[in-house]
Design a protein around this motif. Structure first.
Motif, PDB file in Angstrom:
ATOM      1  N   SER A   1      -3.260  19.323 -37.460  1.00  0.00           N
ATOM      2  CA  SER A   1      -4.163  19.743 -36.395  1.00  0.00           C
ATOM      3  C   SER A   1      -4.048  18.821 -35.177  1.00  0.00           C
ATOM      4  O   SER A   1      -4.005  19.280 -34.029  1.00  0.00           O
ATOM      5  N   LEU A   2      -3.977  17.518 -35.432  1.00  0.00           N
ATOM      6  CA  LEU A   2      -3.875  16.559 -34.332  1.00  0.00           C
ATOM      7  C   LEU A   2      -2.552  16.704 -33.582  1.00  0.00           C
ATOM      8  O   LEU A   2      -2.506  16.663 -32.348  1.00  0.00           O
ATOM      9  N   LEU A   3      -1.477  16.870 -34.333  1.00  0.00           N
ATOM     10  CA  LEU A   3      -0.162  17.011 -33.700  1.00  0.00           C
ATOM     11  C   LEU A   3      -0.101  18.242 -32.810  1.00  0.00           C
ATOM     12  O   LEU A   3       0.532  18.234 -31.747  1.00  0.00           O
ATOM     13  N   LYS A   4      -0.774  19.301 -33.250  1.00  0.00           N
ATOM     14  CA  LYS A   4      -0.792  20.524 -32.443  1.00  0.00           C
ATOM     15  C   LYS A   4      -1.476  20.272 -31.100  1.00  0.00           C
ATOM     16  O   LYS A   4      -1.022  20.726 -30.048  1.00  0.00           O
ATOM     17  N   LYS A   5      -2.586  19.522 -31.135  1.00  0.00           N
ATOM     18  CA  LYS A   5      -3.302  19.223 -29.888  1.00  0.00           C
ATOM     19  C   LYS A   5      -2.505  18.255 -29.010  1.00  0.00           C
ATOM     20  O   LYS A   5      -2.414  18.438 -27.801  1.00  0.00           O
ATOM     21  N   LEU A   6      -1.940  17.222 -29.636  1.00  0.00           N
ATOM     22  CA  LEU A   6      -1.201  16.225 -28.859  1.00  0.00           C
ATOM     23  C   LEU A   6       0.037  16.826 -28.208  1.00  0.00           C
ATOM     24  O   LEU A   6       0.460  16.389 -27.134  1.00  0.00           O
ATOM     25  N   GLY A   7       0.621  17.819 -28.851  1.00  0.00           N
ATOM     26  CA  GLY A   7       1.833  18.425 -28.312  1.00  0.00           C
ATOM     27  C   GLY A   7       1.599  19.575 -27.369  1.00  0.00           C
ATOM     28  O   GLY A   7       2.541  20.135 -26.810  1.00  0.00           O
TER      29      GLY A   7
ATOM     30  N   HIS B   1       1.758   9.652 -26.577  1.00  0.00           N
ATOM     31  CA  HIS B   1       3.078  10.019 -27.089  1.00  0.00           C
ATOM     32  C   HIS B   1       3.457   9.138 -28.274  1.00  0.00           C
ATOM     33  O   HIS B   1       4.035   9.614 -29.261  1.00  0.00           O
ATOM     34  N   LYS B   2       3.158   7.835 -28.162  1.00  0.00           N
ATOM     35  CA  LYS B   2       3.433   6.925 -29.281  1.00  0.00           C
ATOM     36  C   LYS B   2       2.578   7.282 -30.494  1.00  0.00           C
ATOM     37  O   LYS B   2       3.039   7.218 -31.640  1.00  0.00           O
ATOM     38  N   LEU B   3       1.317   7.640 -30.219  1.00  0.00           N
ATOM     39  CA  LEU B   3       0.425   8.052 -31.302  1.00  0.00           C
ATOM     40  C   LEU B   3       0.973   9.304 -31.990  1.00  0.00           C
ATOM     41  O   LEU B   3       0.994   9.399 -33.221  1.00  0.00           O
ATOM     42  N   GLU B   4       1.447  10.250 -31.195  1.00  0.00           N
ATOM     43  CA  GLU B   4       2.023  11.474 -31.738  1.00  0.00           C
ATOM     44  C   GLU B   4       3.232  11.168 -32.620  1.00  0.00           C
ATOM     45  O   GLU B   4       3.407  11.746 -33.703  1.00  0.00           O
ATOM     46  N   SER B   5       4.050  10.225 -32.175  1.00  0.00           N
ATOM     47  CA  SER B   5       5.244   9.866 -32.944  1.00  0.00           C
ATOM     48  C   SER B   5       4.872   9.254 -34.290  1.00  0.00           C
ATOM     49  O   SER B   5       5.458   9.594 -35.328  1.00  0.00           O
ATOM     50  N   THR B   6       3.879   8.363 -34.310  1.00  0.00           N
ATOM     51  CA  THR B   6       3.446   7.717 -35.555  1.00  0.00           C
ATOM     52  C   THR B   6       2.891   8.740 -36.536  1.00  0.00           C
ATOM     53  O   THR B   6       3.206   8.713 -37.735  1.00  0.00           O
TER      54      THR B   6
ATOM     55  N   ILE C   1      -7.571   4.417 -27.502  1.00  0.00           N
ATOM     56  CA  ILE C   1      -6.336   5.065 -27.960  1.00  0.00           C
ATOM     57  C   ILE C   1      -5.325   4.020 -28.418  1.00  0.00           C
ATOM     58  O   ILE C   1      -4.661   4.183 -29.451  1.00  0.00           O
ATOM     59  N   LYS C   2      -5.217   2.924 -27.658  1.00  0.00           N
ATOM     60  CA  LYS C   2      -4.287   1.854 -28.039  1.00  0.00           C
ATOM     61  C   LYS C   2      -4.664   1.245 -29.372  1.00  0.00           C
ATOM     62  O   LYS C   2      -3.799   0.987 -30.232  1.00  0.00           O
ATOM     63  N   ASP C   3      -5.963   1.049 -29.587  1.00  0.00           N
ATOM     64  CA  ASP C   3      -6.437   0.481 -30.855  1.00  0.00           C
ATOM     65  C   ASP C   3      -6.129   1.418 -32.028  1.00  0.00           C
ATOM     66  O   ASP C   3      -5.669   0.973 -33.095  1.00  0.00           O
ATOM     67  N   ILE C   4      -6.348   2.707 -31.825  1.00  0.00           N
ATOM     68  CA  ILE C   4      -6.045   3.689 -32.877  1.00  0.00           C
ATOM     69  C   ILE C   4      -4.555   3.668 -33.204  1.00  0.00           C
ATOM     70  O   ILE C   4      -4.161   3.674 -34.376  1.00  0.00           O
ATOM     71  N   ARG C   5      -3.725   3.641 -32.151  1.00  0.00           N
ATOM     72  CA  ARG C   5      -2.273   3.638 -32.365  1.00  0.00           C
ATOM     73  C   ARG C   5      -1.826   2.415 -33.150  1.00  0.00           C
ATOM     74  O   ARG C   5      -1.023   2.519 -34.096  1.00  0.00           O
ATOM     75  N   GLU C   6      -2.373   1.250 -32.808  1.00  0.00           N
ATOM     76  CA  GLU C   6      -1.983   0.011 -33.503  1.00  0.00           C
ATOM     77  C   GLU C   6      -2.419   0.033 -34.965  1.00  0.00           C
ATOM     78  O   GLU C   6      -1.668  -0.399 -35.860  1.00  0.00           O
ATOM     79  N   ARG C   7      -3.614   0.548 -35.211  1.00  0.00           N
ATOM     80  CA  ARG C   7      -4.101   0.603 -36.596  1.00  0.00           C
ATOM     81  C   ARG C   7      -3.321   1.624 -37.421  1.00  0.00           C
ATOM     82  O   ARG C   7      -3.056   1.423 -38.604  1.00  0.00           O
ATOM     83  N   LEU C   8      -2.930   2.720 -36.787  1.00  0.00           N
ATOM     84  CA  LEU C   8      -2.090   3.701 -37.487  1.00  0.00           C
ATOM     85  C   LEU C   8      -0.694   3.140 -37.767  1.00  0.00           C
ATOM     86  O   LEU C   8      -0.082   3.441 -38.805  1.00  0.00           O
TER      87      LEU C   8
END
Length: 822
Positions: free
Chosen positions: A11-17, A35-40, A122-129
């Protein structure tokens, strides 16, 4: 866990893309991090199917998945905030005043701090992921992909209380129980019969077969059926018995003397049959209290009790106890084959029959298990898929009395992800709950649980949701309960054992707040509330990620205010039967809210205009709000609405200028006695409306002019509108672009002949229902030109003396029903 990380990731990938949001991401300066979040997330997603399968035997993996899922929820909230800003901008641009547009212009520059805060989040979420992604190596996970699909070969089933063709091997049981019913113990005024058996054996089915038997119906003057909750509350049961008998029970009525008097009057001098389904109570005093209240019927009255427990049966002191045993090997195989193959198709696949025989043995004669696995394998002819079911390790689990049937667990495990998530959501509802297809689907939509199956094929989410329900019915996880299908709505239930299964799957994510709570798990995302605002406040700091709240009783306004102010990730909020006159204005702060249920709030008079800030809102239920004076003036800003029900005292809806609810799929206008005007100044709106319902709008004199522009309209229901004249408002047939499939009209005194604008649907209309139209004098000669008409029902239209001559030549007509007034 109920909510699957793999589905959340999809679901998230669909929204991010989505290209729709790319411009917004760029404007907010967060495109790179997203974009980095989407890649992870993409990297994580390809191992999640394997992780979810293995977590049951690996506690550390389960903890890892829990961490991941929590972060995905946080990420979804952040992306949702961006989506809300896009919708807010769209609403202001389209409908905002000059002042609103100026304010929005300046606010967009003043919101720099908000943008920076969002970027940090968003940066914090990406780093934790990224950290979670790095930890996955220890689990040796395998990459897997799953295609989203729904079985296109689902079989239509009749909407009946019980389909005799699905009842196998119970003729002898039926006759034994009937014999005890019709010839009870002459020394007792009130006889009790117990039907006892393990879960899934078909006790309820057997009781229904007897209950609906023609000779039983004739023998008893009154029949009642009540599903008994585990909490055996006598006052509640008396209410349910009165309701089942057709008596009116005030929702606020709790005076036991009044209820008991009503019950005695109901039963007096009547030989009655009462079925109490699924009884667990072993307290003899409670049972004696209820039995004494039921002693007022005439001689020969019978109570039939179904139960899994022989101890419950002994407490009842029955005149007859019938034990329901498993089906024989032959009966089991016949039932399984009927569910697994089209009629006669089993003979085409002789290689599958030996495997079927072994699967049937493992089901131990339990009908529910046989139906569920048969439905699971329906349309599958690959031998390996059958062998996977036969050899599954889940059969090795020890099943104790009242436990989860291995066959049901296996059916769940074999489901595709999207069905698992939708099924698990049903943990929100209590046992014996009457589901509505439309409301459940809209709740699935609100939580993002319905997935577009093909990006190249436009399918409405509601249609996909219907397919999901049918899939769950095909494996007996849902079963139809009532015969009626009105306004596109039908009800169904979940077998108790299936409810036990969904509770075992979703117990970590659902809880109920009541006076007995001492603690609450932080994993809870769905709440039922039957307590005070103090209890809500007690747990609010711990429950940071609650997505849905359902009130089970009449809430106080302070409890509602506490919920709205403390839970900021809500997608769904239902508040029935409240006693407050004004909805708290703080409702406008619920940016993520998709579903707001205010049905049957008979005291509410006003909705705050702040509700119009809910740009994400998809479902708004205001039916039964009879004292609602008017709708908010800025209603047009709710640009994402898909389903709207309205009851109001106002004379005209949407009076504040042009409204273009182009997302709206379903509109119900019910119990609006003063309504004269629906949608003024609207020529090109509601372009996607598929269902339009008018019920009890006594002052409405004609269909609105906009109806000829509703090119997507499939269903039109007009009931109990005494002043409406259908010959006006629609326009000429050649100008009408309707593509109706269903027209349902009842109790329209001014209807004398069908309007010619119906010819605008000559190629599409399939079902025409006309009921209690006392002045309908003739059906038009052009009726046979309706080329697709399959069903014509004419009920209690006594002025109608004949049918058009050409009706016998209608090749598509399959069902003609004519019932005169009694």
């Amino acid at each position: 866990m109920a909510d699957l990380a793999s589905s959340l990731a999809s679901s998230l990938l669909k929204k991010l893309g989505s290209l729709v949001y790319q411009e917004l991401y760029l404007a907010w300066g967060v495109q790179s991090d997203l974009h980095k979040l989407e890649s992870t997330i993409s990297i994580l997603k390809i191992v999640l199917l394997d992780a979810e399968d293995k977590q049951a035997n690996n506690p550390m993996l389960s903890i890892w998945l829990g961490r991941l899922k929590n972060m995905l929820y946080v990420a979804e909230d952040v992306v949702d905030e961006l989506e809300y800003e896009a919708l807010r901008k769209q609403a202001i641009t389209t409908y905002g005043s000059a002042m609103a547009k100026v304010c929005h212009f300046f606010c967009s520059f003043m919101a720099l701090s908000s943008r920076l805060k969002l970027a940090h989040k968003i940066k914090d979420i990406r780093e934790r992921l990224d950290e979670i992604n790095a930890d996955k190596v220890q689990f040796n996970l395998t990459e897997r992909h799953e295609e989203v699909h729904v079985n296109p070969l689902w079989r239509e089933k009749t909407h009946s209380f019980i389909d005799p063709s699905t009842v196998f091997g119970r003729d002898g049981d039926k006759e034994e129980i009937k014999k005890s019913l019709m010839h009870p113990n002459p020394t007792r005024n009130l006889n009790i019969i117990a039907i006892v058996g393990l879960g899934g054996m078909g006790k309820t089915t057997l009781a229904k077969v007897v209950y609906n038997d023609e000779s039983v119906v004739k023998h008893f003057q009154l029949r009642m059926w009540v599903c008994v909750p585990e909490n055996f509350n006598v006052t509640r049961l008396v209410k349910d018995i009165l309701k089942s008998a057709g008596g009116r029970v005030d929702k606020n009525s709790s005076n036991e003397d009044t209820l008991q008097t009503s019950l005695r009057e109901l039963l007096k001098d009547k030989r009655f049959l009462l079925v109490l389904d699924d009884v667990w109570n072993e307290n003899r005093n409670k049972w004696t209290e209820l039995r004494d209240l039921l002693n007022g019927g005439s001689h020969g009255s019978v109570i039939v009790v179904t139960t899994r427990s022989h101890r419950v049966s002994s407490v009842l002191d029955p005149v007859y106890t019938h034990s329901v045993e498993g089906l024989s090997k032959e009966e089991s195989l016949s039932l399984f084959v009927k569910c697994a193959f089209k009629e006669g198709e089993d003979k085409l696949y002789p290689n599958l029959l030996p495997i079927a025989d072994e699967i049937v043995k493992k089901c131990k004669g339990v009908p529910l298990a046989l139906k569920s696995l048969g439905g699971l394998l329906y349309s599958k002819v690959d031998e390996s898929e059958w062998e996977l079911v036969r050899g599954n390790e889940i059969w090795e689990l020890e099943e104790n009395e009242g436990g989860i049937l291995p066959a049901l667990q296996l059916s769940y495990n074999q489901m595709p992800i999207h069905l698992k998530r939708c099924f698990a959501y049903c943990v929100n509802f209590p046992k014996d709950y009457d589901f509505s297809n439309i409301l459940l689907i809209e709740q699935w939509v609100a939580h993002g649980l319905i997935i577009q199956m093909s990006p190249n094929k436009k399918q409405e989410l509601e249609d996909i949701g219907e397919l999901y329900i049918k899939e769950l019915m095909s494996i007996c996880f849902f079963h139809l309960d009532l015969q009626e299908n009105l306004f596109g709505m039908y009800s169904f239930k979940m077998h108790d054992l299936v409810h036990d299964l969904v509770l075992s799957i979703g117990h970590e994510e659902w809880s109920e707040i009541d006076s007995n709570n001492k603690d609450m798990a932080s994993t809870v995302r769905h709440l039922s509330i039957s307590s005070s605002s103090q209890q809500v406040s007690k747990f609010s700091n711990k429950l940071t990620n609650v997505r849905s709240i359902m009130y089970r009783n009449e809430p106080h306004v302070s409890s509602v205010e506490a919920c709205i102010s403390r839970f900021k990730s809500l997608r769904l909020l239902t508040i029935p039967y409240s006693d407050f006159e004004n909805l708290p204005s703080s409702i406008g702060t619920q940016k993520h809210l998709r579903y707001l249920g205010l049905s049957l709030n008979q005291s509410i008079k006003k909705l705050p205009n702040s509700i119009c800030k809910l740009h994400n809102l998809q479902t708004l239920l205001l039916d039964g709000c009879r004292d609602l004076e008017r709708l908010p003036k800025d209603m047009r800003n709710m640009i994402n609405l898909r389903f709207l029900t309205i009851s109001t005292k106002d004379t005209c809806l949407f009076v504040n200028g042009v409204c273009c609810f182009n997302s709206l799929q379903i509109l119900w206008v019910v119990e609006c006695p003063r309504l004269e005007c629906l949608l003024p100044q609207m020529d090109r709106c509601l372009t996607n409306l598929r269902m339009l319902v008018f019920v009890e709008c006594e002052s409405l004199t004609s269909l609105p002019p906009i109806i000829k522009h509703l090119k997507a309209l499939e269903s039109l229901y007009i009931c109990d509108c005494e002043e409406i004249d259908l010959t006006g408002g629609g326009g000429d047939a050649q100008d009408l672009n309707l593509r109706l499939q269903i027209l349902y009209i009842t109790n329209l005194p001014k209807l004398e002949i069908l309007p010619e604008w119906l010819l605008g649907s000559a190629n599409t209309l399939k079902h025409l229902h006309i009921e209690q139209c006392e002045n309908l004098k003739a059906l038009p000669e052009w009726l046979p030109t309706l080329k697709s008409l399959q069903t014509l029902e004419i009920i209690e239209c006594n002025e109608l003396s004949s049918l058009p001559e050409g009706i016998r030549h209608m090749k598509t007509l399959r069902k003609l029903v004519i019932i005169p007034e009694l």
